[in-house]
Design an enzyme around this catalytic site. Structure first.
Site, short mmCIF file in Angstrom:
data_model
loop_
_atom_site.label_atom_id
_atom_site.label_comp_id
_atom_site.label_asym_id
_atom_site.label_seq_id
_atom_site.Cartn_x
_atom_site.Cartn_y
_atom_site.Cartn_z
CG HIS A 24 34.40 44.30 35.22
ND1 HIS A 24 34.03 44.29 34.21
CD2 HIS A 24 34.74 44.10 36.84
CE1 HIS A 24 34.13 42.59 34.82
NE2 HIS A 24 33.91 42.38 35.52
CG ASP A 81 37.32 37.74 33.84
OD1 ASP A 81 37.93 38.17 35.39
OD2 ASP A 81 36.08 37.79 34.34
CG HIS A 117 32.84 38.76 35.39
ND1 HIS A 117 33.66 38.08 36.45
CD2 HIS A 117 31.52 38.02 36.29
CE1 HIS A 117 33.05 37.47 37.33
NE2 HIS A 117 31.34 37.19 37.35
CG ASP A 135 36.40 35.06 36.60
OD1 ASP A 135 36.98 34.86 35.69
OD2 ASP A 135 36.32 36.59 37.16
#
Length: 348
Positions: free
Chosen positions: A158, A193, A195, A282
């Protein structure tokens, strides 16, 4: 397989982050990495600390001003009267202001994009060592290893060139990809991931030498909200070199693997010399921050299909917040990967 891991990660131990309007106990914890490295050791993998690669690999991706902020920001912050030892910005430039202020109080909002990237005194040494782990694993692959695992903490995908966000400060996989580009022709990044890897996408969005593909929960109602949509496919010279595959919340193994096959087909067409995986756990069905439903066996199948691409591969750890099952999911992934390429657990 060689596992690169730095004990310096433990210096980064913030207490809390903002979740649904409340400050909650930090999900990105020291225990995450400790469970992962224990699981790797239990499999018989060789775990080594990274060399000191200095600032050059980071500066090839991140701005000078941003790296200076990461290195000196907490010290400068603590000079403010009554400063909390944990940095949480209180003002952001948003869409309509662009000036980088001179004050540290302004710079924390300029360089930290949200309230899920708190900085503490040990954040910088941990983030620097995390990036060095990614570079070291990449160097192992560039010098002949078929695969290496960078057990990075803090995670990185990120982080933009000049901004932290979402538990991330230095974009480890981007630093690794740029390092690989110094010695290899074409590099692909596959982000699994839950996200979207918005920072990674932002760094390479206008480039044709690095292909970026992300499978993630639909961002329409999920972090990072503002990136990761199907229409985002690159810009300028990079048009067509970004592939986003957002998935409906609740997607489980079977439908996920259909999307993964699409991603793998695109990677094969790009024909990279080196493949990097932003490896998040995740997407796990029990993850407290996730919206997908991947099983432990599902991670094994994901690993088999990635390994079958047959490219030198660097695994770069990102998220995964069900701490109790992190080690089990890592072992499922690494065991299946090695079985597919025919390497034993110490076959670096």
């Amino acid at each position: 397989m060689d596992v690169v891991f730095s004990e310096a990660h433990a210096h980064h131990a913030p207490r809390e982050f903002l979740l649904r309007g409340n400050f909650a106990p930090m999900a990105e914890t020291v225990e995450r990495a400790e469970n992962l490295v224990r699981a790797a050791r239990d499999m018989g993998h060789r775990v080594t600390a990274p060399d000191d690669w200095g600032m050059a690999p980071l500066a090839a991706v991140h701005s000078v001003e941003y790296l200076e902020f990461l290195e000196t920001g907490h010290r400068r912050w603590m000079e403010l009267p009554g400063a909390n030892p944990e940095i949480h910005p209180h003002a952001f430039p948003g869409r309509h202001m662009r000036t980088r202020p001179e004050s540290i109080a302004g710079q924390v909002g300029y360089h930290i994009g949200d309230l899920s990237a708190p900085m503490v005194a040990g954040t910088w040494p941990a983030a620097l060592a995390s990036a060095h782990a990614a570079v070291q694993a990449t160097e192992l692959v560039l010098t002949g290893a078929p695969v290496a695992y960078a057990l990075c903490r803090p995670p990185g995908h990120h982080a933009f060139a000049d901004q932290a966000a979402g538990f991330c400060f230095v974009n480890n996989v981007a630093v690794a990809a740029q390092h690989a580009r110094g010695k290899a022709g074409r590099v692909a990044i596959l982000d699994v991931d839950v996200h979207h890897g918005n920072g990674t996408q932002g760094i390479f969005y206008d480039r044709s030498d690095v292909f970026f593909c992300s499978l993630h929960g639909d961002p329409g109602s999920f972090y990072p909200y503002f990136a990761g949509y199907r229409a985002e496919s690159g810009a300028g010279a990079g048009t067509g070199y970004t592939l986003n595959l957002p998935l409906a919340h609740g997607t489980a193994d079977a439908d996920y693997l259909v999307a993964l096959d699409r991603a793998i087909a695109a990677i094969r067409r790009f024909d990279p010399d080196v493949l990097l995986i932003s490896l998040g756990f995740d997407a796990y069905e029990k993850d407290p921050l996730g919206v997908l439903r991947i099983s432990t066996d599902g991670f094994a199948e994901i690993a088999r299909r990635i390994a079958a691409i047959g490219r030198p591969t660097v695994l770069v750890q990102e998220g995964g917040y069900h701490v109790g099952d992190l080690g089990r999911n890592l072992q499922s992934f690494l065991g299946a990967y090695e079985a597919t390429i025919g390497a034993g657990p110490r076959g670096g």
